[in-house]
Design a protein around this motif. Sequence first.
Motif, PDB file in Angstrom:
ATOM      1  N   ALA A  42       1.301  14.951  15.810  1.00 57.83           N
ATOM      2  CA  ALA A  42       0.438  15.406  17.426  1.00 57.83           C
ATOM      3  C   ALA A  42      -1.318  15.571  17.582  1.00 57.83           C
ATOM      4  O   ALA A  42      -1.739  15.878  16.795  1.00 57.83           O
ATOM      5  CB  ALA A  42       1.254  16.534  17.345  1.00 57.83           C
ATOM      6  N   LYS A  44      -2.569  16.634  19.590  1.00 53.93           N
ATOM      7  CA  LYS A  44      -3.628  17.808  20.006  1.00 53.93           C
ATOM      8  C   LYS A  44      -4.217  18.150  19.115  1.00 53.93           C
ATOM      9  O   LYS A  44      -4.871  19.075  19.419  1.00 53.93           O
ATOM     10  CB  LYS A  44      -2.506  18.620  20.544  1.00 53.93           C
ATOM     11  N   HIS A 181      14.777  17.069  22.268  1.00 47.52           N
ATOM     12  CA  HIS A 181      13.674  17.520  21.772  1.00 47.52           C
ATOM     13  C   HIS A 181      13.139  18.936  21.653  1.00 47.52           C
ATOM     14  O   HIS A 181      13.441  19.768  22.324  1.00 47.52           O
ATOM     15  CB  HIS A 181      12.094  16.626  22.383  1.00 47.52           C
ATOM     16  N   HIS A 183      11.320  21.953  20.451  1.00 43.75           N
ATOM     17  CA  HIS A 183       9.381  22.615  19.748  1.00 43.75           C
ATOM     18  C   HIS A 183       9.227  24.332  19.996  1.00 43.75           C
ATOM     19  O   HIS A 183       8.852  24.190  20.949  1.00 43.75           O
ATOM     20  CB  HIS A 183       8.366  22.084  20.074  1.00 43.75           C
ATOM     21  N   GLY A 185       6.958  26.540  18.242  1.00 47.57           N
ATOM     22  CA  GLY A 185       5.293  26.851  18.279  1.00 47.57           C
ATOM     23  C   GLY A 185       5.205  26.532  17.254  1.00 47.57           C
ATOM     24  O   GLY A 185       5.191  25.652  16.830  1.00 47.57           O
ATOM     25  N   SER A 186       3.637  27.245  17.374  1.00 51.61           N
ATOM     26  CA  SER A 186       2.550  26.709  15.840  1.00 51.61           C
ATOM     27  C   SER A 186       2.586  27.637  14.515  1.00 51.61           C
ATOM     28  O   SER A 186       3.230  28.652  15.015  1.00 51.61           O
ATOM     29  CB  SER A 186       2.184  25.829  16.796  1.00 51.61           C
ATOM     30  N   GLN A 187       2.127  27.384  14.088  1.00 54.02           N
ATOM     31  CA  GLN A 187       1.528  28.008  12.608  1.00 54.02           C
ATOM     32  C   GLN A 187       2.376  28.459  12.155  1.00 54.02           C
ATOM     33  O   GLN A 187       2.269  30.242  12.500  1.00 54.02           O
ATOM     34  CB  GLN A 187      -0.170  28.803  13.229  1.00 54.02           C
ATOM     35  N   GLY A 223       5.290  22.775  14.034  1.00 53.17           N
ATOM     36  CA  GLY A 223       4.975  23.805  13.786  1.00 53.17           C
ATOM     37  C   GLY A 223       4.516  24.579  12.772  1.00 53.17           C
ATOM     38  O   GLY A 223       4.467  25.563  12.769  1.00 53.17           O
ATOM     39  N   GLY A 259       0.993  18.461  12.908  1.00 51.02           N
ATOM     40  CA  GLY A 259      -0.155  18.112  13.524  1.00 51.02           C
ATOM     41  C   GLY A 259      -1.427  18.940  12.499  1.00 51.02           C
ATOM     42  O   GLY A 259      -1.823  18.465  11.723  1.00 51.02           O
TER      43      GLY A 259
HETATM   44  N1  LLP Z   1       4.634  19.073  19.505  1.00 52.33           N
HETATM   45  C1  LLP Z   1       4.421  19.705  20.268  1.00 52.33           C
HETATM   46  C2  LLP Z   1       5.477  19.631  21.262  1.00 52.33           C
HETATM   47  C3  LLP Z   1       3.792  21.037  20.677  1.00 52.33           C
HETATM   48  O1  LLP Z   1       3.602  21.356  21.594  1.00 52.33           O
HETATM   49  C4  LLP Z   1       2.583  21.027  19.351  1.00 52.33           C
HETATM   50  C5  LLP Z   1       1.064  22.132  19.422  1.00 52.33           C
HETATM   51  C6  LLP Z   1       3.034  20.336  18.316  1.00 52.33           C
HETATM   52  C7  LLP Z   1       4.030  18.694  18.154  1.00 52.33           C
HETATM   53  C8  LLP Z   1       2.193  20.561  17.027  1.00 52.33           C
HETATM   54  O2  LLP Z   1       1.880  21.952  16.240  1.00 52.33           O
HETATM   55  P1  LLP Z   1       1.318  22.088  14.789  1.00 52.33           P
HETATM   56  O3  LLP Z   1       2.657  21.683  13.646  1.00 52.33           O
HETATM   57  O4  LLP Z   1       0.274  21.119  15.432  1.00 52.33           O
HETATM   58  O5  LLP Z   1       1.440  23.175  14.727  1.00 52.33           O
HETATM   59  N2  LLP Z   1      -4.067  25.687  19.771  1.00 52.33           N
HETATM   60  C9  LLP Z   1      -3.486  26.282  18.571  1.00 52.33           C
HETATM   61  C10 LLP Z   1      -2.003  25.961  18.316  1.00 52.33           C
HETATM   62  C11 LLP Z   1      -1.537  25.300  20.119  1.00 52.33           C
HETATM   63  C12 LLP Z   1      -0.508  24.323  19.231  1.00 52.33           C
HETATM   64  C13 LLP Z   1       0.458  23.866  20.454  1.00 52.33           C
HETATM   65  N3  LLP Z   1       1.733  22.793  20.486  1.00 52.33           N
HETATM   66  C14 LLP Z   1      -3.904  26.472  17.527  1.00 52.33           C
HETATM   67  O6  LLP Z   1      -5.131  26.504  17.219  1.00 52.33           O
HETATM   68  O7  LLP Z   1      -3.287  27.371  17.271  1.00 52.33           O
END
Ligand code: LLP
Length: 397
Positions: A42, A44, A181, A183, A185-187, A223, A259
């Motif tokens: 991810a 982002k 698909h 998703h 949430g995160s953390q 997430g 991510g």
């Molecule tokens: N896939 C989608 C569709 C997403 O919206 C996200 C994160 C991920 C994957 C990756 O998620 P991860 O594995 O990183 O949790 N700025 C916030 C986190 C926002 C996450 C948004 N979407 C923070 O600093 O905790």
Amino acid sequence: MFDQIADAVGTPAYVYDAGAIRTAYARLDAAFGDRPHAIHYALKANSSLALVRLLRSLGSGADANSIGEVEVALRCGCTPRDIVFTGVGKRADELARAVDLDLLAINVESPGELDRLARLAADRGAVARVALRVNPDIDARSHPHISTGLKSNKFGVPIDAAPALFREIAARPSLAAVGIHVHIGSQITALDPLERAAEAVVALATDLRAQGLPIEHLDFGGGLGIAYDGGTAPDPDEYVRRIVRAAKHTDLLLAIEPGRVLVGAAGVLLTRVVDVKQFPGAKRFVVLDAGMTELMRPALYDAFHRIEPVHPRPGAEVPVDIVGPICESTDTFARDRALPPVEVGDLVIVRDAGAYGAAMGSNYLRRLLPPEVLLDGEAWTVTRRRQTLDDMLALEV
Ligand code: LLP
């Protein structure tokens, strides 16, 4: 090492460890065993070219949330078929570019978007590869600002609306259904919600197949959380095992979009103490040269990050507020945090800043974007120089 880096590039700076990223990737990848799978990093979390290239070299594809991230993934060596494109509000020009590239999947978030995409692809004489983002109404039990899987959230379509939308996709010649698909949430630090979301998606896929509506892949999103407090985090192997178990009665390709778990713990924000102040009967403030412009997470989500002097001075720890230099009271990294004695000029690291640090940085107060440094064993490379005032002003008349 941190002293040399600070001398060379100044502070604040982000410092990433390539070895930690390789280890995190290898662990997730290996946990799938011989089950066919794809890891779509991810972007982002951190779309710095050096990190995306590194992950690409390990075999990763990309989850992009804007056409900018799609272009970055391409420049880092991904082919269009390594990229999925998600986003709750894709513009027409973004959809057009995604269709022209023939991306692996455009993750569609609403019936309206599905219709716009079908017409846009038809106009271009193309067939868009579509995955439908479903909202399973599952509470990720994470911070409300980064939870996405409840029906009160803006993301995806209710999972029970999905079969009708897949029938619509089948009926429109300019669309091809390739995946589901999700998703939520995160953390996320509890594996149960992630497992239940996976089960819901698998049940939907089984239902679709029974209706003669086949797809190619299941995308379980990202997430998985990390241990910001240095304690124990959910085990990435166990996370993958649960996904594989949920999908054991299907032969579909399994995809995830991690991510944070790949890059979060691999990065620190290297910063310097610029002031220490305390008045009688009041709090002691340690002011750093980094703030919410470099790491927004504490200000946005009250997020906890470990903060440590690079060379701790002798003496008892005392409770301090560790703050940034910005003119907002939320520009605070920690309140009443026990910290060893520090003096002006001391180097300090803010841990676990590899994900959503640089990526969410800003030029607020005309502050310059910091440099990024990639460590690899003993060696280190400046992978982004510090922005200059001229860089920042170049866009303006
Ligand atoms: N896939 C989608 C569709 C997403 O919206 C996200 C994160 C991920 C994957 C990756 O998620 P991860 O594995 O990183 O949790 N700025 C916030 C986190 C926002 C996450 C948004 N979407 C923070 O600093 O905790």
